[in-house]
Design a protein around this motif. Structure first.
Motif, PDB file in Angstrom:
ATOM      1  N   ALA A  19      24.312  51.130  22.895  1.00  0.00           N
ATOM      2  CA  ALA A  19      23.543  50.901  22.615  1.00  0.00           C
ATOM      3  C   ALA A  19      22.026  51.803  21.869  1.00  0.00           C
ATOM      4  O   ALA A  19      21.429  51.491  21.999  1.00  0.00           O
ATOM      5  CB  ALA A  19      23.444  50.009  23.784  1.00  0.00           C
ATOM      6  N   ALA A  20      21.977  52.816  22.786  1.00  0.00           N
ATOM      7  CA  ALA A  20      21.172  54.037  23.328  1.00  0.00           C
ATOM      8  C   ALA A  20      21.333  54.256  20.986  1.00  0.00           C
ATOM      9  O   ALA A  20      20.189  54.323  20.902  1.00  0.00           O
ATOM     10  CB  ALA A  20      21.402  54.923  23.936  1.00  0.00           C
ATOM     11  N   VAL A  21      22.593  54.510  20.813  1.00  0.00           N
ATOM     12  CA  VAL A  21      22.194  54.994  19.914  1.00  0.00           C
ATOM     13  C   VAL A  21      21.689  54.049  18.751  1.00  0.00           C
ATOM     14  O   VAL A  21      21.283  54.257  17.607  1.00  0.00           O
ATOM     15  CB  VAL A  21      23.659  55.156  19.300  1.00  0.00           C
ATOM     16  CG1 VAL A  21      24.144  55.513  17.695  1.00  0.00           C
ATOM     17  CG2 VAL A  21      24.183  56.814  19.353  1.00  0.00           C
ATOM     18  N   GLY A  22      21.770  52.524  19.017  1.00  0.00           N
ATOM     19  CA  GLY A  22      21.741  51.268  18.224  1.00  0.00           C
ATOM     20  C   GLY A  22      20.032  51.333  18.289  1.00  0.00           C
ATOM     21  O   GLY A  22      19.275  51.138  17.225  1.00  0.00           O
ATOM     22  N   VAL A  23      19.464  51.235  19.273  1.00  0.00           N
ATOM     23  CA  VAL A  23      17.702  51.106  19.229  1.00  0.00           C
ATOM     24  C   VAL A  23      17.430  52.426  19.179  1.00  0.00           C
ATOM     25  O   VAL A  23      16.089  52.719  18.183  1.00  0.00           O
ATOM     26  CB  VAL A  23      17.808  51.095  20.986  1.00  0.00           C
ATOM     27  CG1 VAL A  23      16.346  51.323  21.464  1.00  0.00           C
ATOM     28  CG2 VAL A  23      18.116  50.203  21.654  1.00  0.00           C
ATOM     29  N   GLU A  25      18.978  54.338  16.163  1.00  0.00           N
ATOM     30  CA  GLU A  25      18.407  53.692  14.920  1.00  0.00           C
ATOM     31  C   GLU A  25      17.441  52.977  13.938  1.00  0.00           C
ATOM     32  O   GLU A  25      17.063  53.101  13.669  1.00  0.00           O
ATOM     33  CB  GLU A  25      19.757  53.413  13.961  1.00  0.00           C
ATOM     34  CG  GLU A  25      20.754  54.363  14.220  1.00  0.00           C
ATOM     35  CD  GLU A  25      22.332  54.032  14.588  1.00  0.00           C
ATOM     36  OE1 GLU A  25      22.443  53.231  14.313  1.00  0.00           O
ATOM     37  OE2 GLU A  25      23.033  55.149  13.851  1.00  0.00           O
ATOM     38  N   ALA A  26      17.060  51.108  15.556  1.00  0.00           N
ATOM     39  CA  ALA A  26      16.324  50.989  14.727  1.00  0.00           C
ATOM     40  C   ALA A  26      14.787  51.332  14.559  1.00  0.00           C
ATOM     41  O   ALA A  26      14.049  50.857  13.867  1.00  0.00           O
ATOM     42  CB  ALA A  26      16.754  49.455  15.840  1.00  0.00           C
ATOM     43  N   ILE A  27      14.866  52.338  15.890  1.00  0.00           N
ATOM     44  CA  ILE A  27      13.185  52.561  16.107  1.00  0.00           C
ATOM     45  C   ILE A  27      13.045  53.935  14.643  1.00  0.00           C
ATOM     46  O   ILE A  27      11.777  53.673  14.052  1.00  0.00           O
ATOM     47  CB  ILE A  27      13.480  54.100  17.211  1.00  0.00           C
ATOM     48  CG1 ILE A  27      13.068  52.538  18.221  1.00  0.00           C
ATOM     49  CG2 ILE A  27      12.381  54.640  17.493  1.00  0.00           C
ATOM     50  CD1 ILE A  27      12.935  53.147  20.268  1.00  0.00           C
ATOM     51  N   LEU A  51      12.916  46.743  21.198  1.00  0.00           N
ATOM     52  CA  LEU A  51      13.872  46.963  20.814  1.00  0.00           C
ATOM     53  C   LEU A  51      14.358  47.413  22.750  1.00  0.00           C
ATOM     54  O   LEU A  51      16.028  47.605  23.061  1.00  0.00           O
ATOM     55  CB  LEU A  51      13.910  48.536  19.822  1.00  0.00           C
ATOM     56  CG  LEU A  51      14.193  47.926  18.435  1.00  0.00           C
ATOM     57  CD1 LEU A  51      13.566  49.437  17.190  1.00  0.00           C
ATOM     58  CD2 LEU A  51      15.089  47.484  18.049  1.00  0.00           C
ATOM     59  N   VAL A  52      13.657  48.410  23.349  1.00  0.00           N
ATOM     60  CA  VAL A  52      13.870  48.926  24.372  1.00  0.00           C
ATOM     61  C   VAL A  52      13.614  47.990  25.530  1.00  0.00           C
ATOM     62  O   VAL A  52      14.801  47.973  25.930  1.00  0.00           O
ATOM     63  CB  VAL A  52      12.620  49.476  25.273  1.00  0.00           C
ATOM     64  CG1 VAL A  52      12.424  50.063  26.114  1.00  0.00           C
ATOM     65  CG2 VAL A  52      11.859  50.823  23.745  1.00  0.00           C
ATOM     66  N   GLU A  53      13.388  46.915  25.719  1.00  0.00           N
ATOM     67  CA  GLU A  53      13.813  45.703  26.030  1.00  0.00           C
ATOM     68  C   GLU A  53      14.730  45.431  25.792  1.00  0.00           C
ATOM     69  O   GLU A  53      15.687  45.180  27.032  1.00  0.00           O
ATOM     70  CB  GLU A  53      12.522  44.168  25.828  1.00  0.00           C
ATOM     71  CG  GLU A  53      11.252  45.190  26.436  1.00  0.00           C
ATOM     72  CD  GLU A  53      10.101  43.943  25.685  1.00  0.00           C
ATOM     73  OE1 GLU A  53      10.397  42.927  25.802  1.00  0.00           O
ATOM     74  OE2 GLU A  53       9.021  43.981  26.488  1.00  0.00           O
TER      75      GLU A  53
END
Length: 85
Positions: A19-23, A25-27, A51-53
């Motif tokens: 999930a952290a990697v996905g966030v 990448e989205a950031i 995205l953080v939420e």
């Protein structure tokens, strides 16, 4: 700690890492859109906050026990049933 507990903890850690990697990448995408002028600073910050939420919600779910997840699923089914009435 037995093998099942260790595997459960490992699964939680992997879920959070994914999930952290996905966030991240989205950031990165949001920042690129900001640099390209596609988003204002305010829009970019709102996207990043969302995205953080989302990550925080995923992390909270991954830390729940199976019993807690079942209880949460039951609550959501009750809520959906109430909306249909």
């Amino acid at each position: 700690m037995d093998l099942a507990e260790k595997l459960s903890e490992l699964a939680q850690a992997l879920s959070q890492a994914s999930a952290a990697v996905g966030v991240l990448e989205a950031i990165e995408e949001v920042l690129d859109e900001y640099k390209d002028g596609e988003l204002t600073l305010k829009e970019a910050m709102e996207e990043i906050q969302g995205l953080v939420e989302e990550f925080q919600a995923v992390r909270a779910l991954s830390e729940m026990s199976p019993e807690e997840l079942m209880a949460l699923a039951g609550e959501e089914e009750e809520d959906e049933g109430g909306l249909r009435s």
